[in-house]
Structure formats: C-alpha cells, structure tokens
Design an enzyme around this catalytic site. Structure first.
Site, PDB file in Angstrom:
ATOM      1  N   HIS A 105       0.638  -6.048   5.273  1.00  0.00           N
ATOM      2  CA  HIS A 105       0.457  -4.600   5.360  1.00  0.00           C
ATOM      3  C   HIS A 105      -0.249  -4.019   4.140  1.00  0.00           C
ATOM      4  CE1 HIS A 105       4.407  -4.399   3.133  1.00  0.00           C
ATOM      5  NE2 HIS A 105       3.809  -3.371   2.562  1.00  0.00           N
ATOM      6  N   ASP A 135       4.294 -10.812   7.994  1.00  0.00           N
ATOM      7  CA  ASP A 135       3.817  -9.886   6.971  1.00  0.00           C
ATOM      8  C   ASP A 135       3.313 -10.614   5.731  1.00  0.00           C
ATOM      9  OD1 ASP A 135       3.120  -7.367   6.052  1.00  0.00           O
ATOM     10  OD2 ASP A 135       5.039  -7.018   5.074  1.00  0.00           O
ATOM     11  N   SER A 210       5.150  -3.938  -2.922  1.00  0.00           N
ATOM     12  CA  SER A 210       4.894  -4.829  -1.788  1.00  0.00           C
ATOM     13  C   SER A 210       3.893  -5.912  -2.164  1.00  0.00           C
ATOM     14  CB  SER A 210       4.350  -4.028  -0.602  1.00  0.00           C
ATOM     15  OG  SER A 210       5.326  -3.185  -0.075  1.00  0.00           O
TER      16      SER A 210
END
Length: 368
Positions: A105, A135, A210
């Site tokens: 993402h 992911d 992230s």
C-alpha cells in the site's frame, strides 16, 4: 499492597541492570560508558542504516463522489472513477545489496519512487513486484553503493513478551525508533489483507511507519510494520506487522518470477474448539476434502487435525492457509496430523489456486 508493588518494581529493575551488565554475545541492552545506565544505542546504531524513508509520486483511481448522485448521472457525463495525483511517504528495509522490502500500500500506483538513507543519501528505485493479499512489495535500488542490509530473522521463533524495536518514518518526520513488546502472535480477522498472521506490538507505530522494520534484540528483521488499530488514527499501543517469514516467501517468488502464484491442495479448514476437539485449541481442522484434489490423492480425510507444516507448529486454520497459499506451485508440503488421536505424516503437492485471491478473507472457514 504498595510495599509488594515497590518490591516487584525494584526486583524488575535489578534484573534489567544485571542482564545489561552480563549480556549474551552480540545482544543488547548494553551499558553506557561508566557502567550505570542500560541502553539500546549500540543496537540502534547497528540496524538503522538498513531502514530507509520512501517518497512516492503517482496517480491512483478512486470512486467519483458525484457518480453517487443520480441527477448528475442523468444530466452529465460523470465517470464512475477519477484519477488523482498522490504524493506520500513511507518506510522500507534493505534486505540485500540492492533489494528492499516495504508494504504494497506504500507503493501502489507509484510512477516515481525515491529512497533516502539515514545518512541522507538518495537513490532511485523501482517496484520489482507487489502482492496485495499479503501487503508486501519488493523494490530494486538503482545504482546502489555502500548500502547496509538488515539480516532476516525467524518470526516463528518469536514469543509474546519478546522485546522489539519499530523503526520507520512516522508522519514524514524522518527516521524514528520506538521500543516495546510482542503483544500477541497470529492475529487474524482484522480485515487488512487476504493473508493474515500478524505480529501485534505495543512499540509505537504511526502513519508513515508502514513498510518499516520490526527488529529483535539480536539485530534481525522479524517483521514489516504494516498498520495500526486506532479509533483516532494515531498510536494507541496496538500496531501490527507482517511476519518476516511470510515476507521472505513473497520476496523469493517475486524475485524469481515477478509475481506470487497462489497454491492450493483442495481442503477447507476450521479452527479448533475445545468443546468439540477434546480440549485441544491449537491446530487446523480439515472440514472438507475436495474430490480428485491433491489433498485427496495424498490421503487427507475430513476430520484430520493438522498440527505442523514443514516442521513448524500450526496454531490456527489461517496459519495453515497462509503456509499453503505461499508455497510454490509444484512443491510438496509435509504435514503432520492427528486422525482419531493417531499421529500421521503426509506429503501433499501444491496445485495452482483457482479461487479469487481474496475469496475467503475474513471467513471462519478457510478454503485452500
């Protein structure tokens, strides 16, 4: 009661200081010069050069809010989706001389990508491959020189209570280090990705972290920080990371073929319930076996309880689903199981998956 609490605190502090005074080889915490204050600084100096900031620019398609209005759709040519220019920052981890791991993402829809190291050097990078269900994305660094990689650990060896560091680029501030514990393992049902087996930690993780590193006190990468669970969007002590063993399997397939090919053996799975399975709580119950499937050919039966896969303990149905789904098509997977209390071992060959990639995400019955 207060006296007992103070004694417990003093004992815990003494244990920490004694542990720091006599660390195992290559382990942290260490002592600052003078031998009085425990510190993680040597570990931080060792691992942070391998964690990078990622700046991305690109275009993404999203639903057009005007399309929801029937009047606009009747009188105007309103597209269902619109393109939007985006710029964002995230984190990544260098894992070999020219490759880095991050979250899908972070780089999805990216047209330009730049990484910045701790010492301020900048490199262009390209996306080698992405895998939305886990992911995970793999980057190739262009013209790398003098980069340091972070060794990969074994996330299956983690235990609740292990100390970890989270390193990343929260809110675009620049490299930041936080510390905490492994709070839980094998978290599923969070609705984040199709393949869930998350490490939960209370090390502070915020937007921008992230794709960053979750690091053990041995200086090894054990997870890729992925998301937070928070009602307000900030850290409340519940961060989740993708286990490095899962990320490693995805990376190996992407580097070899440019994509991840899903596998299946033709079974549906359920978690165990103590009331039904004689008090047993760990393992994966085979609820169904498809006719003429690799599982049927290997001799698996409905009602079998799978306890290990490739020698690694299986705690939940989701964990076995992940193991099979990330195995390479054509590989044989060794399963240890219980059939009416009798231990058995079978080898089953993984076939290509035929169902949609997220067909069973979030279900209590997992089909593989």
């Amino acid at each position: 009661m207060k006296t007992i609490a103070m004694r417990s605190f003093s004992l815990a502090l003494l244990v920490l200081i004694l542990t720091a005074s006599h660390p195992a080889a290559g382990q942290i915490p260490d002592l600052k010069p003078g031998g009085s204050v425990p510190t993680l600084a040597p570990l931080v100096r060792q691992v942070t050069p391998a964690v990078v900031n990622i700046s991305v620019h690109g275009r993404v398609r999203e639903d057009n809010p005007l399309y929801r209005d029937p009047l606009f759709r009747e009188f105007f040519d309103v597209p269902r989706q619109i393109e939007k220019e985006v710029s964002a920052t995230g984190s990544g981890v260098i894992v070999d001389a020219r490759s880095a791991l991050t979250n899908n993402h972070v780089v999805e829809g990216t047209s330009a990508l730049q990484i910045t190291t701790k010492d301020g050097r900048q490199f262009s990078a390209k996306v080698v491959g992405r895998d939305s269900p886990t992911d995970v994305a793999v980057l190739q660094i262009q013209n790398p020189t003098g980069l340091k990689a972070l060794p990969l650990g074994d996330s299956d060896a983690l235990e609740v209570g292990d100390f970890v560091l989270a390193i990343g680029n929260p809110f675009g501030l620049g490299q930041t280090v936080t510390s905490g514990l492994v709070s839980a393992l094998g978290r599923t049902g969070l609705g984040k990705q199709g393949y869930e087996d998350f490490i939960q930690t209370d090390a502070a993780i915020n937007p921008g972290n992230s794709g960053g590193a979750l690091v053990s006190l041995q200086g090894e990468l054990v997870g890729i920080n992925s998301a937070i669970i928070s009602p307000a969007g900030g850290n409340v002590g519940i961060g989740i990371a993708i286990p490095v063993n899962m990320a490693r399997k995805v990376m190996e397939q992407i580097i070899a073929t440019g994509r991840v090919e899903r596998g299946r053996i033709g079974i549906s799975l359920k978690d165990l319930h103590p009331s039904v399975n004689k008090g047993r709580t760990e393992g994966a119950l085979i609820a169904e076996v498809a006719a003429d499937s690799p599982a049927e050919k290997a001799g698996l039966h409905k009602g079998d309880i799978v306890t290990t896969a490739e020698g690694r303990p299986i705690r939940t149905a989701a964990q076995l689903r992940n193991t099979i789904g990330l195995a390479r098509v054509g590989d044989e997977v060794k399963l240890a199981l219980l059939r009416n209390g009798t231990p058995l071992t079978v080898l089953v060959r993984v076939a290509p998956a035929t169902e949609p990639r997220n067909a069973n995400a979030g279900s209590n019955r997992l089909v593989r």
